[in-house]
Write an enzyme that holds these catalytic residues in place. Structure first.
Site, PDB file in Angstrom:
ATOM      1  N   ARG A  98     -18.379  26.870  -8.926  1.00 65.14           N
ATOM      2  CA  ARG A  98     -18.169  28.014  -8.394  1.00 65.14           C
ATOM      3  C   ARG A  98     -16.685  28.063  -8.448  1.00 65.14           C
ATOM      4  O   ARG A  98     -15.993  29.189  -8.675  1.00 65.14           O
ATOM      5  CB  ARG A  98     -18.583  27.938  -6.939  1.00 65.14           C
ATOM      6  N   LYS A 133       2.731  42.061  -5.930  1.00 66.43           N
ATOM      7  CA  LYS A 133       1.512  42.236  -5.203  1.00 66.43           C
ATOM      8  C   LYS A 133       0.342  41.340  -5.852  1.00 66.43           C
ATOM      9  O   LYS A 133      -0.748  41.886  -6.140  1.00 66.43           O
ATOM     10  CB  LYS A 133       1.027  43.718  -5.177  1.00 66.43           C
ATOM     11  N   LYS A 165      15.638  48.002  -2.959  1.00 65.98           N
ATOM     12  CA  LYS A 165      14.602  48.762  -2.619  1.00 65.98           C
ATOM     13  C   LYS A 165      14.916  49.762  -1.517  1.00 65.98           C
ATOM     14  O   LYS A 165      16.115  49.628  -0.961  1.00 65.98           O
ATOM     15  CB  LYS A 165      13.125  48.213  -2.472  1.00 65.98           C
ATOM     16  N   GLU A 199      15.888  50.922  -6.721  1.00 65.65           N
ATOM     17  CA  GLU A 199      14.741  52.067  -6.461  1.00 65.65           C
ATOM     18  C   GLU A 199      15.396  53.163  -6.005  1.00 65.65           C
ATOM     19  O   GLU A 199      16.350  53.135  -5.084  1.00 65.65           O
ATOM     20  CB  GLU A 199      13.874  51.257  -5.882  1.00 65.65           C
ATOM     21  N   ASP A 220      10.664  55.858  -7.902  1.00 63.40           N
ATOM     22  CA  ASP A 220       9.639  55.499  -7.219  1.00 63.40           C
ATOM     23  C   ASP A 220       8.745  56.956  -6.882  1.00 63.40           C
ATOM     24  O   ASP A 220       9.240  57.531  -6.022  1.00 63.40           O
ATOM     25  CB  ASP A 220      10.127  54.594  -6.131  1.00 63.40           C
TER      26      ASP A 220
END
Length: 295
Positions: A98, A133, A165, A199, A220
């Site tokens: 597994r 992410k 950002k 950004e 963005d």
């Protein structure tokens, strides 16, 4: 590239989680001297990734287990393809099954999805890259899978580059500070080898950011028309990255805008694992030589 240390660290943790005190089912059902051979079979087409992780799962469970005929990472396969043969003590194979499948299914799913994005951008200059992410603890594996699918990696961690950002800029510009001047101060504190990306979410932010001497600018959630205008304004003065709203349906038009990089969080944060299976095809007793009902 993945290192043996990275692989073994992640795989050991997974094996310990799955069988902290051993595999009770195999220990009570399977004789200790049972030997088995199993085939790793593709149940749908895709791109393979995670061969070294499969090997580690079996090796760390029982070093007597052999993995032969392992497919190369990055190969394209059809449903029904034999991707590896695993032979050795049956208890070890069943215990590691597994964990090996969990890793290789996810990594192959990422590689397969990445390859689709790369195919959609063929003929353009845009690179498909991943984001941060990723699944906590699995970033190195997932980013290897992106590479196996023909994609590229963004910064690996917060320690690798400066990326300003929207929330960073909100703090940096607090009190009405001039954005260009604030970014120039940041640039002045960095070594010449440290990459600086900023950004923006509006066209009018581009010139003030470029004036600070940044290396990359991220546009963005820009529309395709706005991306083309942004590329025109930048005019080669920085690397242009497009981010936000990227899907298999939109990526071709985004790439056609002339951007250099397209970052796609979906490669790792919402990918579907590929359907692969491990099927026992031979099972015997090492001493007595008769079949066991393992299949």
């Amino acid at each position: 590239m993945l290192t043996a240390h990275q692989i073994d660290t992640v795989v050991r943790a997974a094996l310990d989680e799955d069988a902290p005190w051993g595999d009770l089912s195999s220990e009570v059902l399977i004789p200790a001297d049972a030997i088995a051979t199993a085939h790793l079979i593709a149940r749908e087409p895709g791109v393979f990734s995670g061969g070294s992780v499969v090997e580690a799962a079996f090796r760390l469970t029982d070093p007597r287990i052999e993995v032969r005929g392992l497919a190369d990472d990055g190969i394209v396969f059809d449903a029904g393809a034999l991707l590896a043969e695993v032979s050795g003590p049956a208890r070890g194979i069943l215990q590691a099954e597994r964990i090996a499948l969990n890793f290789v299914q996810r990594m192959s799913g990422i590689a397969t999805l990445t390859s689709r994005y790369v195919a959609e951008t063929a003929g353009t200059s845009a690179r498909i890259v991943d984001t941060r992410k990723t699944t906590p603890g699995l970033r190195a594996l997932e980013r290897q899978a992106v590479r196996d699918g023909g994609g590229h990696n963004h910064r690996f961690s917060l320690s690798d580059a400066v990326m300003a950002k929207d929330n960073h800029l909100a703090v940096l510009s607090a009190g009405g500070r001039d954005l260009t001047e604030a970014l120039r101060e940041v640039r002045g504190r960095l070594s010449h080898t440290t990459h600086l990306e900023v950004e923006v979410d509006r066209i009018d932010q581009i010139e003030p950011v470029l004036a600070a001497g940044v290396d990359s600018i991220m546009l963005d959630n820009f529309s395709p028309d706005a991306l083309r205008e942004g590329v025109r304004i930048v005019a080669g003065r920085a690397i242009v990255e497009a981010s936000g709203g990227v899907s298999l349906e939109t990526v071709r038009e985004i790439a056609a805008s002339g951007v250099d990089v397209i970052s796609v969080g979906a490669l790792t944060h919402s990918v579907q694992s590929l359907d692969l299976g491990l099927d026992v095809v031979v099972h015997t007793r090492a001493a007595a030589g008769f079949a066991l009902p393992l299949a």
